[in-house]
Enzyme design. Structure first.
Site, PDB file in Angstrom:
ATOM      1  N   LYS A 113       0.858  -1.182   0.000  1.00  0.00           N
ATOM      2  CA  LYS A 113       0.000   0.000   0.000  1.00  0.00           C
ATOM      3  C   LYS A 113       0.900   1.241   0.000  1.00  0.00           C
ATOM      4  O   LYS A 113       1.934   1.262   0.691  1.00  0.00           O
ATOM      5  CB  LYS A 113      -0.893  -0.025   1.247  1.00  0.00           C
ATOM      6  N   SER A 122      -9.804   1.946   2.724  1.00  0.00           N
ATOM      7  CA  SER A 122      -8.867   2.664   1.890  1.00  0.00           C
ATOM      8  C   SER A 122      -7.846   1.784   1.174  1.00  0.00           C
ATOM      9  O   SER A 122      -7.224   2.237   0.218  1.00  0.00           O
ATOM     10  CB  SER A 122      -8.118   3.688   2.745  1.00  0.00           C
ATOM     11  N   SER A 175     -10.245  -0.365   6.910  1.00  0.00           N
ATOM     12  CA  SER A 175      -9.587  -0.175   5.617  1.00  0.00           C
ATOM     13  C   SER A 175      -8.881  -1.396   5.030  1.00  0.00           C
ATOM     14  O   SER A 175      -8.445  -1.355   3.877  1.00  0.00           O
ATOM     15  CB  SER A 175      -8.588   0.977   5.702  1.00  0.00           C
TER      16      SER A 175
END
Lengths: 95, 497, 487
Positions: free
Chosen positions: C76, C151, C175
């Site tokens: 990420k 996210s 997330s």
């Protein structure tokens, strides 16, 4: 405790976010909606509850007082918008 | 109208650690710009703070020295505001639950510097990060930011509004300055900014209970400016109130050239710092065992040292006492290194001569240090050398006056010569042999018939002139007391003849 | 090969059937083809990836390999990786090349994995749909008209579309779990404090926690074995003894008490999700688990509490982005204050600004007690609910998300509705408990449904065990979207 347009402008300034009058109105609408949800918190009596800041009830760990870092200013400053003479440059600070 | 001045101080003192409050970067002063600003100090994305154990120990020492409460837990909080020398956009400080709360110190006021004592209460002392530095010389119309100082540990000491004059405020600041240096928790270097004060000043009608509105004078970095700034502020407040004005709460700066305070910001545009507990840090727990360990490692605090120096009981808690005057004791305890130096000298000579030792340390040694702008730790004359010199005064080998010459030679010499070596090389040994002196006196009397005649006619001045002649003939080496005695005896004899 | 488990890939590598360089090139090619469509990656850097692959091959050749050595892993874009553009999905950091490695990246480097690229995400992890990214939304590979969740949407998409065998993510209020659910993959958020936050760009410090997204519980266990570890640079990192998270995978779950909080199956839950979750619970009964009803009475307050605490911390955490030392600085400004205003206003997107304003407001003078302290008190009550519930059960289950993936743009102008997609996940974050999502079927428009599994503190091995036992007898986790270009 209704959020007002003045509040929106005041916190925008505190947070250094530029906000036009129109944007402030839109933001106020959205934030008012969110705060209607947040106000649900008032429904629960918490007078005897201790605030919880962390998930784990652990204490601060301490570091030995010793220098472990080396000078890396060139590497770090390669990311800076503007530098000169090893200094970070910003518009004139008026004191 | 009679006004009463009310002052409270906030003292920011840099703590003497190797590394920063929350990072492993060096705290050494004077490095190349940004060479001591690591990823944490620069607030790079993703970095996190970890607390320095050494800092906690120094803060606890301060708390113990002023009889304060050591809070456990104590909490670190974020103080949010934007400034280019504040990389995170917040300063990690303590708000609710500071590490040290309560406590008090004793200050000495009054001209004689010894008579009046006053207790000043301490509200709290908390840990916080220092900011970086903005360099205002012109970089094409821009300001340069050096973050070497960012994250250096500070202890902010906040007093109660217990001071009633600028001189009490200065006495307080000086006492704190001595204390932090004494405890070894700060170098107190004001030129390098390691010790700075903010003063909260208000005035009220004498006898009023309610405090007046205060204004805060920021960033005073010398005792002189502290005094001048408070005086200027008091004048301003008196004038304002006496001419029907009103004091508005404000933060002001002192202009030392104009000798006046100028408003920086008023209460209306005061910052909203949005303090909240720093979620990157956990509650700081200080165990009773750890506190005791720190207490055991501490030096005797300056007020106890002072009491011991003036005490006349042979020993106080099995530590030496010296029966000194308050003046001498306060001079000697102005700095721990001076006190230590003095005690080393007395240790060699013996406490009977403590007063003489004190005179030398406060007198000659202090004068030369001052002249050479040196710290006593860097004194060219060691306590042992000084002790040996004083011993030679005590046993009559040299006079006090000669001793000063020997001291001077010692100070300027490079080879750390002992007093005995200097006395021997320079032939300064005092003539204490009475036969020798008698012979000399007789010769002088023969050479100066006029003065002898004058003395016999009752002119006392002639006596001093004759003593001078003897001392001159011996190049000052004759024991002055003996010269006096013998001269009197021979003159009396002559008078009777 | 793109469907292989981490264990299978590991065997291929250690038996020299394939080299890390070959594997890396294959996945890079897949990304090159698919990313145009899905936008799961912000940065791909073939040179840096292949350098690591060569190091991995050398490690394997010299017998120094670990289970994950040579395997490409997507990270990420919230994790700082030295020499990699690290944007956090924001214009603010669109020029930021990290000068250092996050602890998580260090651990993966040490394990010899290959960083295959940095995945797209909601800006500063603030979002539940991946639409707040400066780099544009990620598409859900099951239906490109729908969001992948957020996210960690890029990571979930990358795994679902087989652009990476596994990925890292972070979870502040859901997330990892929510995008895993919406993309039909598995993801776990460990107990707060197990994965170091050092080098993980902060959103809400007291809630942020890194964790993996992969195709199965077994793969997640291998990922956790690498990611979890004490780090002295993070004051909230726990000095927890190292565990082997694979150790209980095969343990039967007969007699396991599964608690179903009645509040999770009430108003707001869509029927299709409810059906799939019920079916999964029925499957657990077949495996010998006992189902008990539990109650989390304060859980309904987790969204209000979360939307006070997370923005408050974020408003302060994001103050460092001021255009002075790194990141975006406006081209034009009239003075210092104007530079701050313009740089931050241009650098942050609408959602980030909105949360900064909410956070600034709740911390500001006169509101702190009513909002921030009140929320912290409720946080304790929410956490205590779980403590009570775990007296009656070993594990808690429910839906991960109230609905399947919603359409792109559907909730864009309604932040309130968007915030409610974290209704089931935020409570575990507030309590600091480990939580997981596994695929358990499909709902409306054949979009995936996730089962939420919450365990007690440090019960990751048990959660993985419970998930793995399900995956041994079902095949939802092996289903993959129809991806034409993929092998």
């Amino acid at each position: 405790m209704a959020v007002t347009l003045e509040d929106v402008k005041r916190v925008a300034n505190l947070a250094r976010i530029e906000i036009s009058n129109d944007e402030a109105h839109t933001t106020l609408d959205q934030i008012t909606g969110i705060f209607s949800l947040i106000e649900q918190m008032e429904l629960v009596d918490t007078s005897t509850v201790i605030p919880m800041s962390h998930a784990q009830g652990v204490e601060q760990r301490l570091r030995k007082d010793e220098v472990t870092e080396i000078d890396q200013h060139e590497l770090f400053q390669s990311q800076a918008p503007k530098t000169e003479a090893k200094l970070y440059l910003v518009p004139k600070v008026i004191e | 109208m009679q006004w009463e001045v009310v002052v409270g101080l906030e003292v920011h003192t840099q703590l003497l650690t190797q590394s920063k409050l929350f990072s492993g970067a060096s705290t050494t002063f004077g490095g190349m710009p940004n060479s001591q600003a690591c990823a944490v100090d620069l607030a790079l994305p993703g970095v996190l703070p970890v607390l320095n154990r050494g800092v906690v120990e120094l803060a606890v020492k301060f708390g113990l020295a002023i009889d304060a409460r050591i809070n456990s837990p104590s909490i670190f909080a974020r103080k949010n505001y934007f400034y280019p020398d504040l990389p995170k956009g917040y300063q990690i400080s303590q708000f609710e639950l500071p590490i040290v709360e309560g406590g008090h110190i004793k200050i000495k006021t009054g001209k004689s510097n010894e008579e009046n004592e006053k207790i000043i209460n301490i509200t709290r002392a908390h840990l916080e990060e220092d900011a970086g530095k903005s360099l205002h010389e012109d970089f094409h119309g821009m300001t340069g930011i050096d973050l070497n100082r960012a994250g250096t540990p500070l202890l902010e000491i906040v007093s109660e509004p217990d001071m009633r004059s600028s001189s009490e405020a200065v006495a307080f600041a000086k006492t704190i300055h001595t204390l932090v240096r004494w405890l070894g928790i700060s170098d107190g270097n004001m030129e390098e900014g390691s010790f700075r004060c903010d003063a909260n000043v208000s005035i009220r009608r004498l006898g009023d209970e309610k405090l007046g509105t205060r204004r805060e004078i920021k960033n005073l970095n010398s005792f002189r400016f502290l005094q001048q700034a408070i005086e200027a502020e008091v004048e301003f407040q008196k004038y304002t109130l006496e001419t029907g004005g009103e004091i508005k709460q404000a933060t002001v700066l002192f202009d030392s050239d104009k000798r006046e305070t100028q408003v920086m910001r008023t209460k209306e545009d005061a910052h909203d710092y949005r303090y909240f507990p720093d979620p990157d840090l956990l509650p700081l727990i200080i165990s009773p065992d750890w506190i005791e360990e720190i207490r055991a490692s501490m030096v005797e605090p300056p007020d106890l040292c002072f009491s011991r120096f003036i005490d006349s009981k042979i020993d106080s808690n099995s530590k030496a006492t010296y029966a000194l005057s308050k003046y001498d004791a306060s001079m000697l305890t102005a700095d721990i290194d001076i006190a230590n130096y003095f005690e080393k000298v007395v240790e060699i000579i013996g406490r009977k001569e403590a007063k003489l030792c004190a005179n030398w340390v406060i007198g000659e040694v202090a004068a030369r240090l001052n002249q050479d702008n040196k710290n006593i730790k860097a004194s060219p004359v060691s306590p042992k050398q000084l002790a040996e010199l004083i011993l030679r005064i005590c046993d009559g080998t040299i006079s006090g006056k000669t001793a000063k010459d020997v001291f001077s030679t010692m100070w300027d010499g490079e080879n750390h010569a002992s007093a005995d070596e200097i006395i021997k090389t320079k032939g300064l040994k005092q003539i204490s042999n009475s036969d020798e002196i008698t012979k000399l006196v007789d010769m002088i009397l023969i050479d100066n018939p006029q003065q002898v005649a004058d003395f016999c006619r009752g002119k006392e001045k002639a006596f001093n002139s004759l003593v001078g002649q003897v001392m001159k003939a011996t190049k000052g080496k004759a024991n002055p007391a003996q010269v006096n005695d013998i001269l009197k005896e021979r003159l009396n004899k002559k008078g009777q003849e | 090969m793109f469907n292989s488990s981490l264990n299978q890939l590991s065997t291929l590598l250690s038996t020299k059937k394939v080299s890390s360089v070959e594997l890396t090139k294959d996945f890079l090619r897949n990304i090159e083809i698919l990313n145009k469509e899905y936008n799961a990656f912000i940065t791909v850097n073939e040179e840096l990836s292949l350098d690591q692959a060569r190091i991995a091959d050398a490690m394997i050749a010299s017998g120094e390999g670990n289970p994950l050595t040579g395997i490409p892993i997507a990270h990420k874009d919230i994790f700082c990786a030295k020499g990699w553009l690290t944007t956090c999905g924001s214009r603010m950091l669109s020029n930021f090349v990290s000068p250092y490695d996050a602890h998580v990246i260090e651990l993966f480097n040490k394990a010899g994995t290959v960083n295959i690229g940095k995945t797209n995400m909601d800006e500063f992890a603030m979002g539940s749909s991946n639409e707040t990214s400066f780099y544009g939304p990620v598409k859900n590979p099951w239906d490109i008209l729908s969001v992948p969740g957020g996210s960690s949407g890029g990571s979930a998409c990358a795994v679902a579309a087989r652009m990476a065998p596994a990925a890292t993510g972070t979870d502040t209020g859901g997330s990892i779990r929510q995008p895993a659910s919406l993309c039909g993959v598995s993801g776990i958020k460990p107990t707060y404090g197990l994965v170091s936050r050092y080098g993980m760009i902060a959103f809400a410090s007291s809630l942020d926690q890194g964790g993996p997204i992969a195709k199965s519980a077994a793969d997640l266990a291998l990922m956790l074995n690498v990611m979890v570890g004490f780090d002295a640079r993070d004051s909230t990192s726990l000095q927890h003894e190292n565990e082997d998270y694979t150790r209980d995978l095969e343990r039967p779950i007969e007699g396991l008490r599964i608690g179903l909080p009645k509040e999770y199956f009430a108003e707001g839950l869509s029927d299709d999700v409810s059906r799939a979750v019920d079916a999964a619970v029925a499957e657990y009964s077949k495996l010998g688990a006992k189902i008990v009803e539990v109650s989390l009475p304060n859980t309904k307050l987790s969204i209000p509490v979360y939307y006070v605490l997370a923005p408050a911390e974020a408003s302060s955490n994001l103050s460092r982005f001021d255009g002075v030392r790194y990141g975006h600085r406006s081209e034009e400004y009239t003075n210092l204050d104007d530079m701050y205003l313009k740089s931050r206003t241009q650098g942050f997107g609408a959602e980030v600004k909105r949360r900064i304003l909410i956070g600034t407001y709740v911390l500001s003078h006169g509101y702190y007690d009513a909002y921030y302290i009140k929320a912290q008190k409720l946080r304790r009550l929410i956490a205590q609910d779980f403590t009570e519930a775990f007296k009656q059960c070993d594990i808690i289950m429910g839906p991960t998300s109230p609905s399947v993936a919603f359409d792109l743009g559907e909730k864009n102008n309604d932040p309130l509705q968007m915030y409610l997609s974290d209704a089931y996940t935020a409570a575990a974050s507030l309590a600091g408990l480990p939580g997981m999502s596994i695929p358990v079927g499909f709902g409306k428009k054949s979009r995936p449904v996730g089962l939420h599994i919450i365990g007690n503190y440090f019960s990751e091995a048990k959660i993985l065990n419970v998930a793995n036992q399900f995956q041994q007898v079902t095949d939802w986790h092996t289903k993959m979207p129809d991806i034409k270009n993929s092998k």
